[in-house]
Design a protein around this motif. Structure first.
Motif, mmCIF file in Angstrom:
data_model
loop_
_atom_site.group_PDB
_atom_site.id
_atom_site.type_symbol
_atom_site.label_atom_id
_atom_site.label_comp_id
_atom_site.label_asym_id
_atom_site.label_seq_id
_atom_site.Cartn_x
_atom_site.Cartn_y
_atom_site.Cartn_z
ATOM 1 N N ARG A 366 0.874 -0.702 0.017
ATOM 2 C CA ARG A 366 0.034 -0.445 -0.073
ATOM 3 C C ARG A 366 0.765 1.522 0.290
ATOM 4 N NH1 ARG A 366 -3.494 -0.901 5.471
ATOM 5 N NH2 ARG A 366 -3.949 0.892 4.963
ATOM 6 N N TYR A 367 2.066 1.187 0.733
ATOM 7 C CA TYR A 367 3.460 2.173 0.541
ATOM 8 C C TYR A 367 3.552 2.891 -0.985
ATOM 9 C CZ TYR A 367 7.274 5.096 2.685
ATOM 10 O OH TYR A 367 7.947 6.082 2.047
ATOM 11 N N MET A 368 3.571 1.475 -1.510
ATOM 12 C CA MET A 368 4.525 1.332 -3.016
ATOM 13 C C MET A 368 3.253 2.166 -3.567
ATOM 14 S SD MET A 368 6.917 -1.560 -3.612
ATOM 15 C CE MET A 368 6.035 -2.762 -3.254
ATOM 16 N N ALA A 369 1.995 1.826 -3.671
ATOM 17 C CA ALA A 369 0.760 2.258 -4.342
ATOM 18 C C ALA A 369 0.957 3.491 -4.292
ATOM 19 C CB ALA A 369 0.020 1.417 -4.048
ATOM 20 N N ALA A 370 0.472 3.985 -2.972
ATOM 21 C CA ALA A 370 0.180 5.356 -2.667
ATOM 22 C C ALA A 370 0.915 6.429 -3.733
ATOM 23 C CB ALA A 370 0.545 5.466 -1.201
ATOM 24 N N ALA A 371 2.244 6.569 -3.217
ATOM 25 C CA ALA A 371 3.467 6.929 -3.671
ATOM 26 C C ALA A 371 3.223 7.171 -5.202
ATOM 27 C CB ALA A 371 4.634 6.328 -3.370
ATOM 28 N N GLU A 372 3.466 5.977 -6.324
ATOM 29 C CA GLU A 372 3.036 5.798 -7.415
ATOM 30 C C GLU A 372 1.306 6.218 -7.664
ATOM 31 O OE1 GLU A 372 3.987 1.535 -8.824
ATOM 32 O OE2 GLU A 372 5.671 1.343 -7.301
ATOM 33 N N SER A 373 0.567 6.225 -7.124
ATOM 34 C CA SER A 373 -0.487 6.681 -7.227
ATOM 35 C C SER A 373 -0.483 8.337 -7.319
ATOM 36 C CB SER A 373 -1.952 6.296 -7.071
ATOM 37 O OG SER A 373 -1.693 6.587 -5.179
ATOM 38 N N GLY A 421 8.340 14.615 -9.482
ATOM 39 C CA GLY A 421 8.147 13.670 -10.407
ATOM 40 C C GLY A 421 7.263 12.328 -10.430
ATOM 41 N N HIS A 422 6.996 11.672 -10.577
ATOM 42 C CA HIS A 422 6.898 10.319 -10.953
ATOM 43 C C HIS A 422 7.027 9.112 -10.414
ATOM 44 C CE1 HIS A 422 2.655 11.953 -12.791
ATOM 45 N NE2 HIS A 422 2.969 12.320 -13.794
ATOM 46 N N TRP A 423 6.317 7.864 -9.841
ATOM 47 C CA TRP A 423 7.557 7.168 -8.804
ATOM 48 C C TRP A 423 6.837 6.224 -9.242
ATOM 49 C CZ3 TRP A 423 10.878 8.108 -4.649
ATOM 50 C CH2 TRP A 423 11.269 9.477 -4.354
ATOM 51 N N ARG A 424 7.510 4.956 -8.865
ATOM 52 C CA ARG A 424 7.748 3.573 -9.508
ATOM 53 C C ARG A 424 8.470 2.702 -8.249
ATOM 54 N NH1 ARG A 424 8.834 0.566 -15.113
ATOM 55 N NH2 ARG A 424 8.340 -0.944 -13.513
ATOM 56 N N HIS A 425 8.441 1.781 -7.992
ATOM 57 C CA HIS A 425 9.072 0.757 -6.481
ATOM 58 C C HIS A 425 9.011 -0.697 -6.895
ATOM 59 C CE1 HIS A 425 7.718 4.922 -4.312
ATOM 60 N NE2 HIS A 425 8.273 5.152 -3.555
ATOM 61 N N LEU A 426 10.429 -0.985 -5.616
ATOM 62 C CA LEU A 426 10.247 -1.916 -5.895
ATOM 63 C C LEU A 426 11.015 -2.592 -4.925
ATOM 64 C CD1 LEU A 426 13.299 -3.033 -9.359
ATOM 65 C CD2 LEU A 426 10.716 -3.354 -8.883
ATOM 66 N N TYR A 439 11.972 4.802 -7.578
ATOM 67 C CA TYR A 439 12.711 5.408 -9.026
ATOM 68 C C TYR A 439 11.513 6.625 -9.109
ATOM 69 C CZ TYR A 439 15.504 1.200 -8.928
ATOM 70 O OH TYR A 439 15.715 -0.124 -8.452
ATOM 71 N N VAL A 440 12.243 7.596 -9.633
ATOM 72 C CA VAL A 440 11.452 8.843 -10.060
ATOM 73 C C VAL A 440 12.003 8.885 -11.363
ATOM 74 C CG1 VAL A 440 11.209 11.681 -10.192
ATOM 75 C CG2 VAL A 440 11.506 9.914 -7.471
#
Length: 487
Positions: A366-373, A421-426, A439-440
């Motif tokens: 949920r943490y990664m999804a919140a940042a990516e959205s 910018g827009h985020w992605r996470h691993l 990642y930004v």
């Protein structure tokens, strides 16, 4: 163990060291160093099959000579294998959530051996009521008075005849556990890497004087501990308090401790169950960032005593011999160190189970999804009221959900002039905790670049602490330094 004389990038001779002290040069110039850096960070294959194929090619390309080229190839191979292990771990976790209780979490795979007999006046080692940890972390496969003593010297007392290759084969099995030990002592992954190399170099130089009175493991731990103490003497590091920055809302709580040299440790780099049968069951509590930060407040010798006694499980006599102290001094240092450490540790420690791990992974998702959205409401809903955010070595810090929300709002809002910018996470794991490699993709660009490694401390279904690190250690976690824009 003799230093290479050729640059591993271009093959030219390295500059001479006449009149110079310190570590040898690895590359002949800054340009070669940067080229090697770019080659090591080359984007990996985008699929599992592609990654496996790339690993196969790397294996085929390995050549044992010259040593510098061979080491570079092995290092690249290890990075690729680390990424493949991370992918396999995530798949395994997804398939077993809530259905299997990992044995490594519930009980040791092998029962730890009895602790060494306490010396007179010994306040007790692991398992005693005063000990910081319940059990030792490492497991000596040989007792302190046994082991491959003859490996360095013949029984006849003749000088060692080991060449460099034989010496490397003897000490290499201890590299990972020594790196963990040096990391606990220093709090820095980079320093731990250097300290292990320093330990092996000192051991190589002292190999002919090794009398075989202790196992090779004990001998190496003694050398490593003293190398760590020497580092502390050279750097004189002392934790400080964060200072308020002008124009920034840090929250109303007292500033947390600032440990500028603190770095994360990749779980993938921990000794395996085969190397240390009981380590996976008990090491997590002494690798947490909160423990690492707390132990840095101890004076160097007290820290060494506490690690050797309460973490490694050495007796007071063994610790005294390793540190060239008296047993009484060891006991006194331990009695001073324990209360100081307890005062800086959280009052409530989580009991780790498969159910806890599954719940924490859901929080991470949920943490990664919140940042990516870019959903600030969803993001802040995961934070505890008194959450702390620090970013070593940077001076930024925030305590409290309100202060963190104010800080994040301007960087997550696309309409803000400060929009990052827009985020992605691993997903990743560091220090026995869940982590996210962020990642930004900056506005106007097409590539996601490594930005930050967030290590989370979770209690229940809330994040109570975030420690954000700079991305230069991504490769150690099997994380690439960039991701393509398309998924």
């Amino acid at each position: 163990m003799v230093a290479d004389t050729a640059c591993p990038s271009c093959g030219k001779p390295l500059p001479g060291r006449a009149g110079r002290t310190g570590r040898s040069s690895v590359y002949c110039s800054a340009a070669c160093r940067q080229k090697a850096y770019r080659d090591r960070r080359a984007a990996p294959a985008d699929t599992v099959r592609g990654l496996i194929a790339a690993i196969g090619r790397q294996v085929e390309d390995l050549v044992p000579q010259p040593p510098s080229v061979f080491y570079s190839g092995v290092n690249d191979l290890a990075s690729s294998v680390g990424q493949l292990r991370r992918i396999a771990r995530v798949a395994r976790d997804s398939a077993t959530d809530g259905s299997v209780t990992p044995a490594a979490v519930t009980e040791p795979a092998v029962s730890p051996p009895p602790s060494s007999p306490a010396s007179p006046g010994d306040p007790g080692g692991p398992g005693s009521p005063d000990s910081v940890t319940h059990d030792r972390v490492t497991h000596d496969q040989a007792t302190p008075d046994s082991g491959p003593r003859e490996a360095l010297a013949h029984d006849s007392g003749a000088e060692s005849v080991l060449d460099e290759s034989g010496f490397a084969v003897l000490v290499e099995p201890y590299r990972r556990e020594l790196r963990v030990h040096c990391y606990r002592m220093s709090g820095s992954y980079d320093d731990a890497e250097d300290l292990v190399q320093e330990t092996f170099l000192r051991a190589w130089r002292a190999r002919e004087g090794y009398a075989g009175k202790a196992s090779v493991r004990t001998w190496l731990y003694r050398i490593a501990t003293n190398a760590c103490l020497d580092l502390q003497r050279r750097t004189a590091r002392r934790p400080q308090r964060y200072e308020p920055l002008p124009g920034m809302n840090h929250g109303s709580a007292e500033p947390p401790a600032r440990v500028t040299w603190l770095q994360p440790y990749p779980d993938e780099d921990l000794p395996s169950a085969q190397e240390q049968p009981d380590a996976l069951a008990v090491s997590r509590e002494t690798l947490e960032l909160v423990f690492l930060a707390a132990i840095q407040h101890l004076p160097a010798r007290q820290r060494a005593v506490l690690v050797l006694r309460d973490v490694l499980g050495l007796s007071a006599a063994e610790t005294a011999e390793a540190l060239e102290m008296t047993v009484a001094s060891v006991n006194s240092a331990l009695q001073r160190a324990r209360p100081t450490l307890r005062d800086r540790l959280p009052r409530h420690r989580t009991e780790w189970t498969a159910e806890t791990d599954a719940r924490e992974r859901e929080v991470l998702r949920r943490y990664m999804a919140a940042a990516e959205s870019l959903d600030l409401t969803l993001f802040t809903g995961l934070l505890s009221e008194d959450i702390a955010l620090t970013m070593p070595p940077n001076p930024f810090w925030f305590v409290g959900r309100e202060a963190i929300t104010e800080f994040l709002r301007i960087s997550l809002d696309p309409a803000s002039p400060m929009f990052l910018g827009h985020w992605r996470h691993l997903p990743a794991r560091a220090n026995g905790q869940l982590a996210a490699g962020g990642y930004v993709r900056r506005p106007g660009t097409t590539v996601y670049r490594a930005q930050v490694l967030d290590v989370l401390r979770i209690e229940g279904d809330r994040i109570v602490e975030i420690t954000s690190f700079e991305p230069h250690l991504f490769p150690a976690f099997g994380l690439p330094l960039r991701l393509p824009a398309d998924r």
